[in-house]
Design a protein around this motif. Sequence first.
Motif, PDB file in Angstrom:
ATOM      1  N   PRO A 198       0.842  -1.214   0.000  1.00 22.02           N
ATOM      2  CA  PRO A 198       0.000   0.000   0.000  1.00 22.02           C
ATOM      3  C   PRO A 198       0.871   1.256   0.000  1.00 22.02           C
ATOM      4  O   PRO A 198       1.763   1.397   0.839  1.00 22.02           O
ATOM      5  N   MET A 199       0.619   2.150  -0.969  1.00 18.68           N
ATOM      6  CA  MET A 199       1.427   3.354  -1.111  1.00 18.68           C
ATOM      7  C   MET A 199       0.536   4.552  -1.436  1.00 18.68           C
ATOM      8  O   MET A 199      -0.505   4.410  -2.072  1.00 18.68           O
ATOM      9  N   PRO A 200       0.955   5.755  -1.023  1.00 17.38           N
ATOM     10  CA  PRO A 200       0.211   6.961  -1.402  1.00 17.38           C
ATOM     11  C   PRO A 200       0.611   7.425  -2.807  1.00 17.38           C
ATOM     12  O   PRO A 200       1.779   7.332  -3.196  1.00 17.38           O
ATOM     13  N   PHE A 201      -0.361   7.924  -3.548  1.00 15.97           N
ATOM     14  CA  PHE A 201      -0.140   8.451  -4.891  1.00 15.97           C
ATOM     15  C   PHE A 201      -0.799   9.819  -5.005  1.00 15.97           C
ATOM     16  O   PHE A 201      -1.652  10.187  -4.191  1.00 15.97           O
ATOM     17  N   GLU A 202      -0.399  10.553  -6.041  1.00 17.34           N
ATOM     18  CA  GLU A 202      -1.012  11.851  -6.306  1.00 17.34           C
ATOM     19  C   GLU A 202      -1.273  11.975  -7.803  1.00 17.34           C
ATOM     20  O   GLU A 202      -0.405  11.646  -8.619  1.00 17.34           O
ATOM     21  N   ASN A 203      -2.480  12.431  -8.165  1.00 19.41           N
ATOM     22  CA  ASN A 203      -2.790  12.594  -9.584  1.00 19.41           C
ATOM     23  C   ASN A 203      -2.482  14.017 -10.045  1.00 19.41           C
ATOM     24  O   ASN A 203      -1.996  14.851  -9.264  1.00 19.41           O
ATOM     25  N   GLN A 238      -0.166  10.814 -15.609  1.00 16.81           N
ATOM     26  CA  GLN A 238      -1.380  10.896 -14.803  1.00 16.81           C
ATOM     27  C   GLN A 238      -1.147  10.763 -13.306  1.00 16.81           C
ATOM     28  O   GLN A 238      -2.019  11.121 -12.516  1.00 16.81           O
ATOM     29  N   ILE A 239       0.014  10.269 -12.906  1.00 19.27           N
ATOM     30  CA  ILE A 239       0.168   9.881 -11.506  1.00 19.27           C
ATOM     31  C   ILE A 239       1.631   9.907 -11.089  1.00 19.27           C
ATOM     32  O   ILE A 239       2.527   9.745 -11.920  1.00 19.27           O
ATOM     33  N   LYS A 240       1.861  10.130  -9.794  1.00 14.16           N
ATOM     34  CA  LYS A 240       3.201   9.957  -9.243  1.00 14.16           C
ATOM     35  C   LYS A 240       3.091   9.320  -7.868  1.00 14.16           C
ATOM     36  O   LYS A 240       2.123   9.539  -7.132  1.00 14.16           O
ATOM     37  N   MET A 241       4.087   8.516  -7.544  1.00 15.95           N
ATOM     38  CA  MET A 241       4.130   7.863  -6.240  1.00 15.95           C
ATOM     39  C   MET A 241       4.750   8.807  -5.220  1.00 15.95           C
ATOM     40  O   MET A 241       5.747   9.478  -5.504  1.00 15.95           O
ATOM     41  N   LEU A 242       4.164   8.869  -4.047  1.00 17.11           N
ATOM     42  CA  LEU A 242       4.711   9.669  -2.954  1.00 17.11           C
ATOM     43  C   LEU A 242       5.457   8.724  -2.017  1.00 17.11           C
ATOM     44  O   LEU A 242       4.861   7.850  -1.406  1.00 17.11           O
ATOM     45  N   TYR A 243       6.757   8.898  -1.933  1.00 22.74           N
ATOM     46  CA  TYR A 243       7.548   7.974  -1.112  1.00 22.74           C
ATOM     47  C   TYR A 243       8.672   8.711  -0.418  1.00 22.74           C
ATOM     48  O   TYR A 243       8.945   9.861  -0.735  1.00 22.74           O
TER      49      TYR A 243
END
Length: 243
Positions: A198-203, A238-243
């Motif tokens: 499970p990871m946070p993403f941002e559109n 469309q999207i990037k992973m927040l890590y």
Amino acid sequence: MNIIKLDAINSTNDYLKTLLQRQFVENFTIVSAENQTNGRGQMGSEWSVEQGKSLTFSVLVKDLLLEISHIFHLNVAVAVSVVEALSFLQIKDLAIKWPNDIMAEGKKIGGILIENSIKSDGEIFSIVGIGLNVNQKNFENLQKASSISILKNQEFDKQEILATILQNLGRNISLVMNKNTEPIWEKYHSVLYKKNVPMPFENTHGQKFMGIIQNVNQEGKLLIKLEDESVKKFNIKQIKMLY
């Protein structure tokens, strides 16, 4: 295999593109530079290198892809070739962060930029740019970046790493040419960064959400399981992973 070695250049990808406009360039021609002053990553991000410390090179690949829908096979072949080369150095937790970042121990140590062009006759040719932090120590305020040297606490021969990557690339490109891409896709998915976590993403609208990476499809789209259990496809814009 033709290798052009340069002391300094704005971008090895740009150098190859300019060369192609001026003359015939042999397939699998390689341009490497000790210092790249205007290197780029995905979506135009800058790739900063410490002079003489990093491995930066580009490879011309043509007569490989017959259909535009097959382009991501090359991305997979290249990323897997780099990971396979680094695995011989016993680097821990090697991973490919979709679509083309090379990670180790949770830090970015390399990146890949592939620029594809289609000629009027339908021929597809690609310029594969690879940047790898080998002996670089200074990353200023880039907390998510590292190098092979930092991780292993020793310096490495860049040319030996280059030779290994090119050897792997030749083998993996042959698999693509022979339409036997299953082995490289299997390897790609086995080292896909944060897969099944499970990871946070941002559109693009700045909206944040949680999701779980399932895999990447043949078109290069990232498949993410959302909180409602549905699976949605995303492309790089469309999207990037927040890590």
